[in-house]
Structures are given as C-alpha cells and as structure tokens.
Design a protein around this motif. Structure first.
Motif, short mmCIF file in Angstrom:
data_model
loop_
_atom_site.label_atom_id
_atom_site.label_comp_id
_atom_site.label_asym_id
_atom_site.label_seq_id
_atom_site.Cartn_x
_atom_site.Cartn_y
_atom_site.Cartn_z
N ILE A 117 10.65 39.51 28.82
CA ILE A 117 10.17 38.73 29.97
C ILE A 117 8.67 38.88 30.19
CG2 ILE A 117 10.36 38.46 32.48
CD1 ILE A 117 12.57 37.12 30.70
N ALA A 118 8.12 40.05 29.93
CA ALA A 118 6.68 40.23 30.11
C ALA A 118 5.92 39.26 29.19
CB ALA A 118 6.27 41.67 29.83
N SER A 119 6.33 39.18 27.94
CA SER A 119 5.67 38.26 26.98
C SER A 119 5.93 36.81 27.36
CB SER A 119 6.20 38.48 25.56
OG SER A 119 6.13 39.81 25.21
N TYR A 120 7.15 36.54 27.75
CA TYR A 120 7.55 35.16 28.10
C TYR A 120 6.74 34.68 29.31
CZ TYR A 120 10.83 31.23 28.81
OH TYR A 120 11.41 29.98 28.93
N GLN A 121 6.65 35.55 30.32
CA GLN A 121 5.91 35.21 31.53
C GLN A 121 4.43 35.01 31.21
OE1 GLN A 121 6.70 37.96 34.68
NE2 GLN A 121 5.71 36.70 36.22
N LYS A 122 3.90 35.87 30.37
CA LYS A 122 2.48 35.77 29.99
C LYS A 122 2.23 34.44 29.29
CE LYS A 122 -1.03 38.46 27.58
NZ LYS A 122 -1.24 39.48 26.57
N CYS A 123 3.16 34.03 28.44
CA CYS A 123 3.04 32.76 27.73
C CYS A 123 3.06 31.59 28.71
CB CYS A 123 4.16 32.63 26.71
SG CYS A 123 4.13 31.07 25.79
N ILE A 124 4.02 31.60 29.62
CA ILE A 124 4.15 30.49 30.57
C ILE A 124 2.98 30.46 31.55
CG2 ILE A 124 5.54 29.57 32.48
CD1 ILE A 124 8.04 30.51 30.92
N GLU A 125 2.60 31.62 32.07
CA GLU A 125 1.51 31.68 33.05
C GLU A 125 0.17 31.35 32.39
OE1 GLU A 125 2.24 32.08 36.22
OE2 GLU A 125 4.30 32.69 35.91
N GLY A 126 0.02 31.71 31.12
CA GLY A 126 -1.22 31.40 30.40
C GLY A 126 -1.16 29.98 29.90
N LYS A 127 -1.19 29.06 30.82
CA LYS A 127 -0.92 27.64 30.55
C LYS A 127 -1.66 27.09 29.34
CE LYS A 127 0.11 26.10 35.27
NZ LYS A 127 1.47 26.49 35.16
N ASN B 255 13.01 32.19 19.57
CA ASN B 255 14.13 31.44 18.97
C ASN B 255 15.20 31.04 19.98
OD1 ASN B 255 13.05 31.56 16.34
ND2 ASN B 255 13.76 33.68 16.18
N GLU B 256 14.79 30.74 21.20
CA GLU B 256 15.75 30.36 22.23
C GLU B 256 15.40 29.00 22.84
OE1 GLU B 256 18.46 31.70 22.53
OE2 GLU B 256 18.30 33.84 22.11
N ARG B 257 14.66 28.21 22.09
CA ARG B 257 14.16 26.95 22.62
C ARG B 257 15.27 26.01 23.12
NH1 ARG B 257 9.73 23.43 19.45
NH2 ARG B 257 9.49 21.84 21.02
N ILE B 258 16.28 25.79 22.30
CA ILE B 258 17.33 24.84 22.65
C ILE B 258 18.12 25.35 23.87
CG2 ILE B 258 19.09 25.70 21.01
CD1 ILE B 258 18.49 21.99 21.54
N LYS B 259 18.34 26.67 23.95
CA LYS B 259 19.10 27.22 25.08
C LYS B 259 18.33 27.08 26.38
CE LYS B 259 21.97 30.33 22.43
NZ LYS B 259 22.03 31.70 21.90
N ILE B 260 17.03 27.33 26.33
CA ILE B 260 16.20 27.17 27.55
C ILE B 260 16.11 25.68 27.90
CG2 ILE B 260 13.84 27.37 28.45
CD1 ILE B 260 15.29 30.04 28.61
N GLU C 91 18.55 37.06 30.40
CA GLU C 91 19.96 37.00 29.94
C GLU C 91 20.03 36.74 28.43
OE1 GLU C 91 22.26 33.98 31.94
OE2 GLU C 91 21.81 34.88 33.90
N LEU C 92 19.09 35.92 27.94
CA LEU C 92 19.09 35.57 26.51
C LEU C 92 18.42 36.66 25.66
CD1 LEU C 92 18.15 31.79 26.80
CD2 LEU C 92 20.39 32.74 26.18
N GLY C 93 17.94 37.70 26.30
CA GLY C 93 17.32 38.79 25.55
C GLY C 93 15.84 38.56 25.27
N ILE C 94 15.23 37.62 25.95
CA ILE C 94 13.80 37.36 25.78
C ILE C 94 13.01 38.46 26.48
CG2 ILE C 94 11.93 35.82 26.54
CD1 ILE C 94 13.82 33.45 26.09
N LYS D 168 11.03 28.67 38.71
CA LYS D 168 10.40 29.53 37.70
C LYS D 168 11.15 30.86 37.59
CE LYS D 168 5.84 29.52 37.31
NZ LYS D 168 4.41 29.84 37.56
N THR D 169 11.52 31.42 38.74
CA THR D 169 12.24 32.70 38.75
C THR D 169 13.57 32.57 38.00
OG1 THR D 169 11.23 33.26 40.86
CG2 THR D 169 13.19 34.51 40.24
N GLU D 170 14.28 31.48 38.25
CA GLU D 170 15.57 31.28 37.56
C GLU D 170 15.37 31.14 36.05
OE1 GLU D 170 18.06 29.06 41.15
OE2 GLU D 170 16.72 27.87 39.91
N ILE D 171 14.25 30.56 35.63
CA ILE D 171 13.96 30.46 34.19
C ILE D 171 13.78 31.87 33.61
CG2 ILE D 171 12.26 29.71 32.47
CD1 ILE D 171 11.73 27.25 34.32
N TYR D 172 13.06 32.73 34.33
CA TYR D 172 12.86 34.10 33.85
C TYR D 172 14.18 34.87 33.80
CZ TYR D 172 7.84 33.27 34.35
OH TYR D 172 6.57 32.77 34.23
N VAL D 173 15.02 34.67 34.81
CA VAL D 173 16.33 35.34 34.83
C VAL D 173 17.15 34.90 33.62
CG1 VAL D 173 18.54 35.51 36.08
CG2 VAL D 173 16.37 35.75 37.32
#
Length: 167
Positions: free
Chosen positions: A106-116, A76-81, A101-104, A92-97
């Motif tokens: 990161i392990a799941s978020y990274q897995k989603c992004i890396e799993g193109k 639920n952080e689509r608009i903020k990202i 900060e938004l409380g995402i 990419k690193t700054e996106i993860y940081v």
C-alpha cells in the motif's frame, strides 16, 4: 497509418490475453458505462478475448480511477482493480483497502497514485488520441478494429466475435 483507431488498437494496453481485440472507451462514472459492466464482464469471459479499457473524460474521480488502475499494473492486479472500481465507484480509501486485500504494497501503491505525474501524461495522451477519433457516444467499443457506438447487446456482439474468431 495515422488512423487514430488503428493507432489505439496497435498500442492498446491489454489487461487480458487473447486473439480477439476488445477495447472499451468509457467513463467510469457515466451511467451508460456503468450499465454495460455485466455485459462487458460476460464478453471478457468468452475465450480468446484480449481486453483494454480507456477512460475518456469525466471528473476528478475518473482521473483517480485511471491512476489507480495504471498503478495496480505495477503489482499485476490491474484487471482486479479495474473491475472493483467499475462495480463500486469507490472512494480513494476503499481503493487502498481493496489493494491491501489483493496483497498490494500500500505504501508504494499510494505513492504511485498520489504522485500523479507518474501516469497523468499517459492518461492525457490517451484522451488526446480518443478525442481525435471523434466518437459519437460513450461508451464506444472497438472489436477487432470495428467500431460500435453506445450501448451494445451481449448476444449480438458475441455472435459477431464468434464469426470473427480466427480471422
């Protein structure tokens, strides 16, 4: 209807709620899209506007940015990202940081992004759909089904939105 614009509007992934449809087709890394950032934010602040953004074309960074925004939707952080990317064109690193900060998670978020493969099909489908529109310029805006090519002016567009409100 097979009209690609109507199809896109009907199936738009809105990031905000409202009655007035405001779709932007841009390229995160393009100068013209960048120049419109503040104007788009102002337009989104007008009451009752539902906003969707589609990245069209661009380079590997644009694909990364599209995936980062799609994956942020899971938290639920689509608009903020989206806004963070739009304003900073981050690494990419700054996106993860920022995600952290938004409380995402990161392990799941990274897995989603890396799993193109997760969103690449959706991104490609949108690109195909947008290609079929034969746009004259990027960015292009579709406001309540009406197409505006290229750079737009906040004052004139907000007047049009006010006039179309409630239609």
């Amino acid at each position: 209807s097979n009209d690609p614009i109507k199809v896109l509007v009907k199936q738009a992934d809105y990031m905000t709620k409202g009655d007035i449809s405001f779709i932007e087709i841009g390229t995160y890394t393009s100068q013209n899209t960048q120049e419109q950032t503040e104007m788009v934010k102002k337009l989104r602040e007008i009451q009752n506007v539902k906003y969707a953004y589609y990245n069209f074309g661009g380079d590997d960074n644009d694909v990364l940015y599209s995936e980062a925004v799609e994956c942020a939707d899971n938290f639920n952080e689509r608009i903020k990202i989206h806004d963070f990317i739009r304003e900073n064109l981050p690494t990419k690193t700054e996106i993860y940081v920022k995600g952290k900060e938004l409380g995402i998670d990161i392990a799941s978020y990274q897995k989603c992004i890396e799993g193109k493969e997760v969103y690449i099909e959706k991104i490609e489908t949108n690109n195909d759909r947008i290609s079929n529109m034969k746009l004259k310029q990027i960015p292009t805006y579709i406001i309540n089904g009406k197409v505006y090519d290229g750079l737009i002016n906040f004052e004139s567009i907000s007047i049009e939105i006010a006039q179309s409100d409630g239609l």
